[in-house]
Design an enzyme around this catalytic site. Sequence first.
Site, PDB file in Angstrom:
ATOM      1  N   ARG A   9       0.101  -3.375   4.211  1.00  0.00           N
ATOM      2  CA  ARG A   9       0.922  -2.978   5.090  1.00  0.00           C
ATOM      3  C   ARG A   9       0.207  -2.654   6.271  1.00  0.00           C
ATOM      4  O   ARG A   9      -0.664  -1.743   6.206  1.00  0.00           O
ATOM      5  CB  ARG A   9       1.815  -1.878   4.769  1.00  0.00           C
ATOM      6  CG  ARG A   9       2.983  -1.858   5.572  1.00  0.00           C
ATOM      7  CD  ARG A   9       4.123  -0.692   5.205  1.00  0.00           C
ATOM      8  NE  ARG A   9       4.671  -1.202   4.284  1.00  0.00           N
ATOM      9  CZ  ARG A   9       5.629  -2.105   4.324  1.00  0.00           C
ATOM     10  NH1 ARG A   9       6.118  -2.399   5.251  1.00  0.00           N
ATOM     11  NH2 ARG A   9       6.279  -2.300   3.191  1.00  0.00           N
ATOM     12  N   THR A  18       1.934  -2.372  12.987  1.00  0.00           N
ATOM     13  CA  THR A  18       3.042  -3.124  12.865  1.00  0.00           C
ATOM     14  C   THR A  18       4.176  -2.845  11.693  1.00  0.00           C
ATOM     15  O   THR A  18       5.284  -3.317  11.801  1.00  0.00           O
ATOM     16  CB  THR A  18       2.733  -4.476  13.001  1.00  0.00           C
ATOM     17  OG1 THR A  18       1.947  -4.837  11.850  1.00  0.00           O
ATOM     18  CG2 THR A  18       1.909  -4.795  14.109  1.00  0.00           C
ATOM     19  N   ASP A  76       4.570   5.915  -8.615  1.00  0.00           N
ATOM     20  CA  ASP A  76       3.568   4.642  -8.009  1.00  0.00           C
ATOM     21  C   ASP A  76       3.418   3.830  -9.398  1.00  0.00           C
ATOM     22  O   ASP A  76       2.658   4.310 -10.275  1.00  0.00           O
ATOM     23  CB  ASP A  76       2.664   5.057  -7.318  1.00  0.00           C
ATOM     24  CG  ASP A  76       1.863   4.040  -6.696  1.00  0.00           C
ATOM     25  OD1 ASP A  76       1.361   2.964  -7.653  1.00  0.00           O
ATOM     26  OD2 ASP A  76       1.854   3.798  -5.513  1.00  0.00           O
ATOM     27  N   ASP A  81      -0.489   3.010  -9.761  1.00  0.00           N
ATOM     28  CA  ASP A  81      -1.318   4.131 -10.199  1.00  0.00           C
ATOM     29  C   ASP A  81      -1.106   4.287 -11.679  1.00  0.00           C
ATOM     30  O   ASP A  81      -1.998   4.701 -12.473  1.00  0.00           O
ATOM     31  CB  ASP A  81      -0.964   5.387  -9.251  1.00  0.00           C
ATOM     32  CG  ASP A  81      -1.520   5.436  -8.031  1.00  0.00           C
ATOM     33  OD1 ASP A  81      -2.543   4.594  -7.821  1.00  0.00           O
ATOM     34  OD2 ASP A  81      -1.018   6.057  -7.104  1.00  0.00           O
TER      35      ASP A  81
END
Length: 209
Positions: free
Chosen positions: A104, A108, A200, A203
């Site tokens: 990401r 933006t 996550d 992870d």
Amino acid sequence: MSKVHIFDHPLIQHKLSILRDKNTGVKEFRELVGEIAMLMCYEATRNLAVEEVIVETPVAPARCYRLSGKKLAIVPILRAGLGMVDGMVSMIPSAKVGHIGLYRDPKTLQPVKYYYKMPQDVTERDVIVVDPMLATGGSAVAAIDFLKQDGVKRIMLMNIIAAPEGVAAVQAAHPDVDIYVAALDEKLNDHGYIIPGLGDAGDRIFGTK
């Protein structure tokens, strides 16, 4: 509008309960992701086309059925999607595997492609995009965008856990893509994590946290 298929099979739900547990260690978590992916693959491919064949057994000819039509490709979204690949390939050994890496952009907030490698004949295959979590839907929408730009016509999305926000995003951008999940959770929190979710996934699969 694309359909959302939620698998309520007892084995999938049992394994998912252990997957969610914060006390589940890396080894068991990784194994469970693969096992759930294998079971979901079994359910998601229920409507694959078959053709009749005659097989010679040691006793007599038998009328049997084999897969027909287009071949399959499995495309994990890096990195967490890798955890689902082995379980699915064990069910479909002839499937080819592509990879999509996204991050990401901090300015933006849009997904940026940093890695993209597909089988040469991907346009001739039905593609299953896999990622354990469907949160905001940004990565899934971008991955499907890239596949369509490459000429892929038939795409399915498979996630272990999804948030309503992610499902809505995929449905809005790609109404032709069916979504297969083991659980549709409550919502996203302010940090974009699925509630109750499982933390996550990357992870926990790779032991990086």
